[in-house]
Design a protein around this motif. Sequence first.
Motif, PDB file in Angstrom:
ATOM      1  N   ARG A 186     -15.510   6.274 -72.046  1.00 27.63           N
ATOM      2  CA  ARG A 186     -16.926   6.091 -71.733  1.00 27.63           C
ATOM      3  C   ARG A 186     -17.109   5.681 -70.282  1.00 27.63           C
ATOM      4  O   ARG A 186     -18.001   6.188 -69.587  1.00 27.63           O
ATOM      5  N   GLU A 187     -16.271   4.755 -69.817  1.00 31.35           N
ATOM      6  CA  GLU A 187     -16.391   4.277 -68.441  1.00 31.35           C
ATOM      7  C   GLU A 187     -16.084   5.392 -67.442  1.00 31.35           C
ATOM      8  O   GLU A 187     -16.737   5.490 -66.392  1.00 31.35           O
ATOM      9  N   THR A 234     -16.564   8.606 -67.958  1.00 33.90           N
ATOM     10  CA  THR A 234     -17.723   9.498 -67.974  1.00 33.90           C
ATOM     11  C   THR A 234     -18.884   8.897 -67.193  1.00 33.90           C
ATOM     12  O   THR A 234     -19.587   9.596 -66.462  1.00 33.90           O
ATOM     13  N   ASP A 235     -19.093   7.579 -67.343  1.00 35.66           N
ATOM     14  CA  ASP A 235     -20.145   6.907 -66.575  1.00 35.66           C
ATOM     15  C   ASP A 235     -19.897   7.067 -65.081  1.00 35.66           C
ATOM     16  O   ASP A 235     -20.823   7.339 -64.306  1.00 35.66           O
ATOM     17  N   THR A 236     -18.652   6.884 -64.674  1.00 33.40           N
ATOM     18  CA  THR A 236     -18.299   7.006 -63.257  1.00 33.40           C
ATOM     19  C   THR A 236     -18.524   8.427 -62.765  1.00 33.40           C
ATOM     20  O   THR A 236     -19.066   8.644 -61.669  1.00 33.40           O
ATOM     21  N   GLU A 261     -20.641  10.629 -63.904  1.00 35.47           N
ATOM     22  CA  GLU A 261     -22.072  10.910 -63.796  1.00 35.47           C
ATOM     23  C   GLU A 261     -22.687  10.251 -62.566  1.00 35.47           C
ATOM     24  O   GLU A 261     -23.521  10.849 -61.889  1.00 35.47           O
ATOM     25  N   VAL A 262     -22.268   9.026 -62.260  1.00 34.83           N
ATOM     26  CA  VAL A 262     -22.800   8.343 -61.078  1.00 34.83           C
ATOM     27  C   VAL A 262     -22.415   9.088 -59.808  1.00 34.83           C
ATOM     28  O   VAL A 262     -23.247   9.331 -58.924  1.00 34.83           O
ATOM     29  N   SER A 312     -23.593  14.449 -73.444  1.00 35.39           N
ATOM     30  CA  SER A 312     -23.960  13.592 -74.568  1.00 35.39           C
ATOM     31  C   SER A 312     -23.092  13.963 -75.770  1.00 35.39           C
ATOM     32  O   SER A 312     -22.178  14.771 -75.670  1.00 35.39           O
ATOM     33  N   ARG A 355     -19.193  12.377 -75.214  1.00 38.70           N
ATOM     34  CA  ARG A 355     -19.753  11.418 -74.252  1.00 38.70           C
ATOM     35  C   ARG A 355     -19.502   9.994 -74.697  1.00 38.70           C
ATOM     36  O   ARG A 355     -19.329   9.084 -73.855  1.00 38.70           O
ATOM     37  N   GLU A 356     -19.453   9.753 -76.014  1.00 41.71           N
ATOM     38  CA  GLU A 356     -19.260   8.409 -76.531  1.00 41.71           C
ATOM     39  C   GLU A 356     -17.798   7.988 -76.571  1.00 41.71           C
ATOM     40  O   GLU A 356     -17.476   6.893 -77.016  1.00 41.71           O
TER      41      GLU A 356
END
Length: 289
Positions: A29-30, A32-34, A36-37, A53, A57-58
């Motif tokens: 998750r982290e 994927t967050d990175t 996207e940012v 998503s 994504r989860e």
Amino acid sequence: MHHIPRLSEAVYVGMCRYVGTPTEVRIRREVTDTVEVVKRSVSIIRGFDIMKSGSSREGFRLQSSDVDLMLWLRDHKVICDLSQISLYRIPQHTVILMECEDLPTGFTRLKMMTPSGDQKVKSSCVTINNEIYISSILYRAHMLEFQRAPGGIVGSSIQHGPCATFNHNDELVPEQEANKADGVGLLIIPPFVMLHMLFVLTHHRLGDTVRSQQSLQDLYTLMLYDDGTHVPEDVRDISWQILGICQQTCGDYVGALNSFQCSLQQNPVHFLQKATMFRIQRINEYLLQ
């Protein structure tokens, strides 16, 4: 009943092996967050944005799960109140108003407040009571036609409700076949590499040479200088392979050959050797013509 605690522990261990441990899920998750940012700031100049998503994504990795991606044009802004139109610059932005009156819950009408410069949006508009609206049926049909066209990004697209379902690994058919023959039938692709691949192929299909080459350069830089943070050792074979595929698609055959050779030099986690040799042979045959 004394066996229940042991059974629960066995189920927990089995689930961890199947979908990943809590730590692995959190790290995914982290990451994927990175991604996207980082990509969101880069995509500002590329005309569209991508959001991932669903279970992938989860942080879950289930063979039966799909990957949900939403793409949208960055210069098309959707508002729910007319007063919000002042937030955007006209004609740089295309403003679309959501109308929910007299509609069932969960449904909306998309009313064009300013003209769109995107051909697929323009060709999907219909006139109702002297107002212009976007037809979801027409837009979906145009997008499916675009995706299925020769050289399209995702030629296996099919209609799936209001969306389109496609195999995002169409470009990796030789790799999938080689992996199924000698491996476990699963290609594990790092999120950064997958997003770069999508950008390269999408811009190439749209005929945007500048952005396609920039995305290709970004992917090359990632492979050349990454210290294992975004492209770990056990996925470098498929990552170099994807770079080679993107280079081949964009016409850089020498670069593709070099990338395929780099793929062969990696730890053969994904059993891609047959696919790699097949691609090298095809390029050499083309260059000798």
